[in-house]
Motif scaffolding. Structure first.
Motif, PDB file in Angstrom:
ATOM      1  N   PRO A  68      25.579  42.447  42.471  1.00  0.00           N
ATOM      2  CA  PRO A  68      25.438  41.650  41.018  1.00  0.00           C
ATOM      3  C   PRO A  68      26.665  41.740  40.305  1.00  0.00           C
ATOM      4  O   PRO A  68      26.837  41.211  39.701  1.00  0.00           O
ATOM      5  CB  PRO A  68      24.839  42.522  40.731  1.00  0.00           C
ATOM      6  CG  PRO A  68      24.353  43.315  41.024  1.00  0.00           C
ATOM      7  CD  PRO A  68      24.579  43.719  42.453  1.00  0.00           C
ATOM      8  N   VAL A  69      27.851  42.826  40.869  1.00  0.00           N
ATOM      9  CA  VAL A  69      29.268  43.034  39.894  1.00  0.00           C
ATOM     10  C   VAL A  69      30.337  43.195  41.371  1.00  0.00           C
ATOM     11  O   VAL A  69      29.688  44.427  42.374  1.00  0.00           O
ATOM     12  CB  VAL A  69      28.364  44.275  39.081  1.00  0.00           C
ATOM     13  CG1 VAL A  69      29.388  44.812  38.298  1.00  0.00           C
ATOM     14  CG2 VAL A  69      27.549  44.019  37.941  1.00  0.00           C
ATOM     15  N   SER A  70      31.199  42.849  40.854  1.00  0.00           N
ATOM     16  CA  SER A  70      32.081  42.837  41.655  1.00  0.00           C
ATOM     17  C   SER A  70      33.575  42.710  41.049  1.00  0.00           C
ATOM     18  O   SER A  70      33.372  43.259  39.843  1.00  0.00           O
ATOM     19  CB  SER A  70      32.797  42.019  42.828  1.00  0.00           C
ATOM     20  OG  SER A  70      33.194  40.279  42.054  1.00  0.00           O
ATOM     21  N   CYS A  71      34.928  42.312  41.094  1.00  0.00           N
ATOM     22  CA  CYS A  71      35.770  42.172  41.176  1.00  0.00           C
ATOM     23  C   CYS A  71      36.727  40.908  40.465  1.00  0.00           C
ATOM     24  O   CYS A  71      36.205  40.353  40.319  1.00  0.00           O
ATOM     25  CB  CYS A  71      37.285  42.523  42.418  1.00  0.00           C
ATOM     26  SG  CYS A  71      37.273  43.610  42.924  1.00  0.00           S
ATOM     27  N   SER A  72      35.632  41.742  38.383  1.00  0.00           N
ATOM     28  CA  SER A  72      35.638  40.554  37.851  1.00  0.00           C
ATOM     29  C   SER A  72      36.537  40.198  37.097  1.00  0.00           C
ATOM     30  O   SER A  72      36.946  40.452  35.044  1.00  0.00           O
ATOM     31  CB  SER A  72      34.949  40.270  36.643  1.00  0.00           C
ATOM     32  OG  SER A  72      33.634  39.831  38.298  1.00  0.00           O
ATOM     33  N   GLN A  73      38.084  41.200  36.862  1.00  0.00           N
ATOM     34  CA  GLN A  73      39.170  41.993  36.121  1.00  0.00           C
ATOM     35  C   GLN A  73      39.387  40.449  35.408  1.00  0.00           C
ATOM     36  O   GLN A  73      40.428  40.545  33.930  1.00  0.00           O
ATOM     37  CB  GLN A  73      40.287  42.343  36.420  1.00  0.00           C
ATOM     38  CG  GLN A  73      39.493  43.660  37.076  1.00  0.00           C
ATOM     39  CD  GLN A  73      38.932  44.163  38.235  1.00  0.00           C
ATOM     40  OE1 GLN A  73      38.457  42.808  39.107  1.00  0.00           O
ATOM     41  NE2 GLN A  73      38.960  44.796  38.758  1.00  0.00           N
ATOM     42  N   GLU A  74      39.652  39.381  36.062  1.00  0.00           N
ATOM     43  CA  GLU A  74      40.258  38.292  35.883  1.00  0.00           C
ATOM     44  C   GLU A  74      39.923  37.100  34.511  1.00  0.00           C
ATOM     45  O   GLU A  74      40.260  36.815  33.643  1.00  0.00           O
ATOM     46  CB  GLU A  74      40.665  37.115  36.243  1.00  0.00           C
ATOM     47  CG  GLU A  74      39.377  36.207  36.896  1.00  0.00           C
ATOM     48  CD  GLU A  74      38.451  36.982  38.209  1.00  0.00           C
ATOM     49  OE1 GLU A  74      37.843  36.949  38.595  1.00  0.00           O
ATOM     50  OE2 GLU A  74      38.749  38.274  38.034  1.00  0.00           O
ATOM     51  N   HIS A  75      38.588  38.142  34.418  1.00  0.00           N
ATOM     52  CA  HIS A  75      37.920  37.631  33.357  1.00  0.00           C
ATOM     53  C   HIS A  75      37.543  38.474  31.662  1.00  0.00           C
ATOM     54  O   HIS A  75      37.009  38.199  30.446  1.00  0.00           O
ATOM     55  CB  HIS A  75      35.992  37.848  33.131  1.00  0.00           C
ATOM     56  CG  HIS A  75      36.105  36.207  34.525  1.00  0.00           C
ATOM     57  ND1 HIS A  75      35.732  34.644  33.585  1.00  0.00           N
ATOM     58  CD2 HIS A  75      36.005  36.238  35.452  1.00  0.00           C
ATOM     59  CE1 HIS A  75      36.162  34.044  35.154  1.00  0.00           C
ATOM     60  NE2 HIS A  75      36.075  34.691  36.618  1.00  0.00           N
ATOM     61  N   GLY A  77      39.306  38.654  29.335  1.00  0.00           N
ATOM     62  CA  GLY A  77      39.715  38.304  28.251  1.00  0.00           C
ATOM     63  C   GLY A  77      38.449  37.517  27.599  1.00  0.00           C
ATOM     64  O   GLY A  77      38.492  37.143  25.996  1.00  0.00           O
ATOM     65  N   PHE A  78      37.246  37.669  28.011  1.00  0.00           N
ATOM     66  CA  PHE A  78      35.746  37.192  27.771  1.00  0.00           C
ATOM     67  C   PHE A  78      35.093  38.276  27.000  1.00  0.00           C
ATOM     68  O   PHE A  78      35.249  38.904  28.415  1.00  0.00           O
ATOM     69  CB  PHE A  78      35.057  36.224  28.655  1.00  0.00           C
ATOM     70  CG  PHE A  78      36.007  34.795  28.914  1.00  0.00           C
ATOM     71  CD1 PHE A  78      35.889  34.085  27.952  1.00  0.00           C
ATOM     72  CD2 PHE A  78      36.496  34.691  29.599  1.00  0.00           C
ATOM     73  CE1 PHE A  78      36.773  32.675  27.835  1.00  0.00           C
ATOM     74  CE2 PHE A  78      37.584  33.505  29.534  1.00  0.00           C
ATOM     75  CZ  PHE A  78      37.579  32.299  28.445  1.00  0.00           C
ATOM     76  N   PRO A  79      34.252  38.239  25.862  1.00  0.00           N
ATOM     77  CA  PRO A  79      33.401  39.428  26.109  1.00  0.00           C
ATOM     78  C   PRO A  79      31.869  38.924  27.288  1.00  0.00           C
ATOM     79  O   PRO A  79      31.986  38.284  27.872  1.00  0.00           O
ATOM     80  CB  PRO A  79      32.670  38.800  24.730  1.00  0.00           C
ATOM     81  CG  PRO A  79      32.725  37.479  24.116  1.00  0.00           C
ATOM     82  CD  PRO A  79      33.964  36.810  25.445  1.00  0.00           C
ATOM     83  N   GLY A  80      31.827  40.416  27.290  1.00  0.00           N
ATOM     84  CA  GLY A  80      30.672  40.366  28.304  1.00  0.00           C
ATOM     85  C   GLY A  80      30.696  40.793  30.082  1.00  0.00           C
ATOM     86  O   GLY A  80      29.528  41.218  30.314  1.00  0.00           O
ATOM     87  N   ALA A  81      32.074  40.488  30.530  1.00  0.00           N
ATOM     88  CA  ALA A  81      32.312  40.507  31.090  1.00  0.00           C
ATOM     89  C   ALA A  81      32.238  42.324  32.036  1.00  0.00           C
ATOM     90  O   ALA A  81      32.930  43.144  31.551  1.00  0.00           O
ATOM     91  CB  ALA A  81      33.462  39.897  31.873  1.00  0.00           C
ATOM     92  N   VAL A  82      31.759  42.805  33.110  1.00  0.00           N
ATOM     93  CA  VAL A  82      31.653  43.437  33.675  1.00  0.00           C
ATOM     94  C   VAL A  82      32.457  44.084  35.367  1.00  0.00           C
ATOM     95  O   VAL A  82      32.391  42.881  36.149  1.00  0.00           O
ATOM     96  CB  VAL A  82      30.995  44.849  33.654  1.00  0.00           C
ATOM     97  CG1 VAL A  82      29.958  44.525  32.501  1.00  0.00           C
ATOM     98  CG2 VAL A  82      29.475  43.956  33.964  1.00  0.00           C
TER      99      VAL A  82
END
Length: 247
Positions: A68-75, A77-82
């Motif tokens: 359920p969690v992977s490489c979301s560093q491009e997000h 700039g938005f709250p909540g991303a891990v």
């Protein structure tokens, strides 16, 4: 969509020959889709692939719980991303492949629903330098092209890359309760030359890149049917190759 029907007595009668790993993410998907969108889509595509397999192959194929969690560093700039780093994701999948190899499972299909997981392509190349399992990264771009045509979606995967017509249609088909109505209008820049460096926030205010207002459940069902069929074909083909290697 965590698999709930696989039990040891069933599997002991038919030794597992293949495994499917859905890979999602936890990140914003505009105002209308949940943070778990990619995970829900990965699970839905994995289930469609499994359902499209020949019965004997399906009985011998494990559908693993979604990552359920992977490489979301491009997000960022938005709250909540891990997210986790590329090394962490790659190491996890590599260890999982080793556990499948230990059991003699010959085919490992990674169903990736998050475009930021660039590391998976390199990892699949490396894993396929070893004997087994033969590792697949699904869906491929050719699979997506066929699926978009089947669903009569004219925007490309790049033009509708995030929370647009494609992803919204799949969730309207697979998890309609997860979609908040009304659907927002199209948003996001069509050209994103520095996405890797600047992230999503540089190209969209809403978090959407694409046109969610054009989404329908019918398009979602067509996408899943097409992706399921092409993915199943790839797994069967890989299983034949593995059987040939072992003969």
């Amino acid at each position: 969509m965590i698999p709930s029907r696989q039990r040891l007595p069933h599997l002991s009668a038919t030794a597992p020959l293949a495994a499917i790993l859905p890979v999602g993410s936890f990140e914003q998907h505009g105002p209308h889709l949940p943070m778990t969108t990619d995970t829900l889509i990965a699970g839905a595509v994995a289930a469609a692939i499994h359902d499209a397999l020949p019965a004997d192959m399906a009985a011998a194929t494990l559908v693993l719980p979604p990552l359920p969690v992977s490489c979301s560093q491009e997000h960022a700039g938005f709250p909540g991303a891990v997210w986790v780093g590329a090394r962490a994701l790659g190491g996890f999948v590599e260890d999982l492949a080793a556990s499948l190899r230990h059991q003699g499972i010959g085919v490992f299909a990674i169903v990736n629903a998050h475009g930021g997981n660039y590391v998976l392509a390199n990892l699949v190349q490396e894993l396929n330098l070893t004997a087994h399992p033969r590792t697949l990264l699904l869906p491929g771009r050719d699979h997506w092209a066929e699926a978009l045509q089947a669903a009569d979606i004219t925007r490309s995967l790049s033009e509708d890359m995030h929370a647009g017509e494609i992803e919204t249609s799949i969730l309207l088909a697979a998890a309609p309760d997860a979609v908040a109505l009304p659907l927002p209008a199209a948003d996001g820049a069509r050209e994103r030359p520095r996405l890797t460096e600047l992230g999503m926030a540089a190209y969209t205010r809403s978090g959407v890149i694409g046109d969610p207002s054009a989404a329908t459940a019918e398009k979602g069902h067509a996408l899943l049917a097409a992706l399921g069929a092409t993915g199943a074909t790839e797994i069967v083909r890989a299983a034949v190759m593995v059987a040939g290697d072992d003969s």
